[in-house]
Design an enzyme around this catalytic site. Structure first.
Site, PDB file in Angstrom:
ATOM      1  N   GLY A  20      38.851  25.457 -15.954  1.00  0.00           N
ATOM      2  CA  GLY A  20      38.893  26.895 -15.665  1.00  0.00           C
ATOM      3  C   GLY A  20      38.073  27.761 -16.604  1.00  0.00           C
ATOM      4  O   GLY A  20      38.341  28.957 -16.739  1.00  0.00           O
ATOM      5  N   ASN A  22      35.067  28.765 -16.102  1.00  0.00           N
ATOM      6  CA  ASN A  22      34.422  29.790 -15.261  1.00  0.00           C
ATOM      7  C   ASN A  22      35.429  30.879 -14.883  1.00  0.00           C
ATOM      8  O   ASN A  22      35.098  32.059 -14.885  1.00  0.00           O
ATOM      9  CB  ASN A  22      33.823  29.164 -14.002  1.00  0.00           C
ATOM     10  CG  ASN A  22      32.425  28.618 -14.252  1.00  0.00           C
ATOM     11  OD1 ASN A  22      31.492  29.401 -14.458  1.00  0.00           O
ATOM     12  ND2 ASN A  22      32.276  27.307 -14.255  1.00  0.00           N
ATOM     13  N   ILE A  96      37.295  19.769  -0.749  1.00  0.00           N
ATOM     14  CA  ILE A  96      36.293  20.276   0.197  1.00  0.00           C
ATOM     15  C   ILE A  96      37.003  21.096   1.270  1.00  0.00           C
ATOM     16  O   ILE A  96      37.953  20.612   1.897  1.00  0.00           O
ATOM     17  CB  ILE A  96      35.497  19.103   0.806  1.00  0.00           C
ATOM     18  CG1 ILE A  96      34.722  18.393  -0.315  1.00  0.00           C
ATOM     19  CG2 ILE A  96      34.556  19.589   1.901  1.00  0.00           C
ATOM     20  CD1 ILE A  96      34.037  17.119   0.105  1.00  0.00           C
ATOM     21  N   LEU A  97      36.559  22.335   1.432  1.00  0.00           N
ATOM     22  CA  LEU A  97      37.186  23.196   2.438  1.00  0.00           C
ATOM     23  C   LEU A  97      36.678  22.801   3.831  1.00  0.00           C
ATOM     24  O   LEU A  97      35.476  22.596   4.022  1.00  0.00           O
ATOM     25  CB  LEU A  97      36.853  24.662   2.145  1.00  0.00           C
ATOM     26  CG  LEU A  97      37.352  25.178   0.784  1.00  0.00           C
ATOM     27  CD1 LEU A  97      36.844  26.605   0.531  1.00  0.00           C
ATOM     28  CD2 LEU A  97      38.880  25.131   0.681  1.00  0.00           C
ATOM     29  N   HIS A 113      27.732  25.366  -8.487  1.00  0.00           N
ATOM     30  CA  HIS A 113      27.511  23.921  -8.553  1.00  0.00           C
ATOM     31  C   HIS A 113      26.566  23.612  -9.728  1.00  0.00           C
ATOM     32  O   HIS A 113      25.546  24.292  -9.899  1.00  0.00           O
ATOM     33  CB  HIS A 113      26.897  23.427  -7.238  1.00  0.00           C
ATOM     34  CG  HIS A 113      26.702  21.943  -7.220  1.00  0.00           C
ATOM     35  ND1 HIS A 113      27.754  21.075  -7.008  1.00  0.00           N
ATOM     36  CD2 HIS A 113      25.608  21.178  -7.421  1.00  0.00           C
ATOM     37  CE1 HIS A 113      27.296  19.823  -7.077  1.00  0.00           C
ATOM     38  NE2 HIS A 113      25.998  19.863  -7.324  1.00  0.00           N
ATOM     39  N   ASP A 149      27.844  21.541  -0.366  1.00  0.00           N
ATOM     40  CA  ASP A 149      26.815  22.047  -1.291  1.00  0.00           C
ATOM     41  C   ASP A 149      25.495  22.395  -0.589  1.00  0.00           C
ATOM     42  O   ASP A 149      24.412  22.246  -1.171  1.00  0.00           O
ATOM     43  CB  ASP A 149      26.542  21.015  -2.409  1.00  0.00           C
ATOM     44  CG  ASP A 149      27.768  20.766  -3.270  1.00  0.00           C
ATOM     45  OD1 ASP A 149      28.593  21.675  -3.397  1.00  0.00           O
ATOM     46  OD2 ASP A 149      27.902  19.657  -3.806  1.00  0.00           O
ATOM     47  N   GLU A 178      26.399  28.859 -16.572  1.00  0.00           N
ATOM     48  CA  GLU A 178      27.249  29.186 -15.414  1.00  0.00           C
ATOM     49  C   GLU A 178      28.064  30.442 -15.716  1.00  0.00           C
ATOM     50  O   GLU A 178      28.217  31.328 -14.875  1.00  0.00           O
ATOM     51  CB  GLU A 178      28.215  28.032 -15.105  1.00  0.00           C
ATOM     52  CG  GLU A 178      27.548  26.787 -14.562  1.00  0.00           C
ATOM     53  CD  GLU A 178      28.560  25.700 -14.196  1.00  0.00           C
ATOM     54  OE1 GLU A 178      29.653  26.022 -13.723  1.00  0.00           O
ATOM     55  OE2 GLU A 178      28.236  24.512 -14.396  1.00  0.00           O
TER      56      GLU A 178
END
Ligand code: GAR
Length: 193
Positions: A20, A22, A96-97, A113, A149, A178
């Site tokens: 976490g 980010n 993965i949604l 990513h 992605d 990032e």
């Protein structure tokens, strides 16, 4: 895709699975932002260290386990609706949604990513980048579509790989960029809606 109207405040849900860092950076950079509020954190993992940042900052959070993908996604969709979420930002979310989820949500979903997409989709990016003796790597922010992605690229930042880099040192350096790229990109993206 639903167009987000006017200058209303946008409520953001951040999805995490692990550290976490980010999420931490997004919380810090959007604190007191008049237009963008991180108002929900979703994790698939009770042990995600990043949940600590939601707790510390009194942000509503929910752990949704994936015993059954469709059920889990329906639970999350309800939470998003209840919290009036306008954008999802994936930040190290390792699920993965599905197309079902993406279509039902019908609002922007961003992902960060750790590679220069379209190169190195999927997992173990830094390891593969080092193994292939690439000269550059970096990170990409893109829209999430059902194809992993592969959605439209919104922002990208490139760094040169050092001779002495291994996948750990490269990963650390990329994570740092990032943290500065994600919130700035979200801010720009929201103001373009
Ligand atoms: C970040 O490097 C992010 O780009 C990556 O996971 C890390 C999460 O770090 N995401 C993916 O690999 C998604 N395919 P964090 O939990 O410290 O933010």
């Amino acid at each position: 895709m639903v167009k987000l109207v006017g200058k209303k405040k946008i409520f953001v849900a951040v999805f995490i699975s692990g550290n976490g860092s980010n999420l931490k950076s997004l919380i810090k950079n959007f604190k007191n932002n008049p237009k963008i509020k991180i108002s929900l954190v979703i994790s698939n993992n009770f042990k995600a260290y990043g949940l600590i940042y939601a707790k510390k900052n009194k942000i509503n959070y929910k752990v949704v386990k994936y015993k059954n993908k469709r059920n889990a996604e329906n639970i999350i969709l309800k939470l998003l609706k209840k919290n009036n979420i306008g954008i999802i930002c994936l930040a190290g979310y390792m699920k993965i949604l599905s197309k079902y989820f993406i279509v039902k949500f019908n609002k922007p979903i961003l992902n960060i990513h750790p590679s220069l997409l379209p190169k190195y989709k999927g997992l173990n990016t830094h390891y593969r980048v080092i193994k292939n003796k690439e000269i550059f790597s970096g990170c990409t922010i893109h829209l999430v579509t059902p194809s992993l992605d592969s959605g439209k690229i919104i922002a990208q930042k490139k760094i040169r790989i050092k001779k002495k880099d291994n996948h750990h040192t490269l990963g650390k350096r990329i994570l740092k960029i990032e943290h500065s790229l994600y919130w700035k990109t979200i801010k720009k993206f929201v103001s373009s809606l």
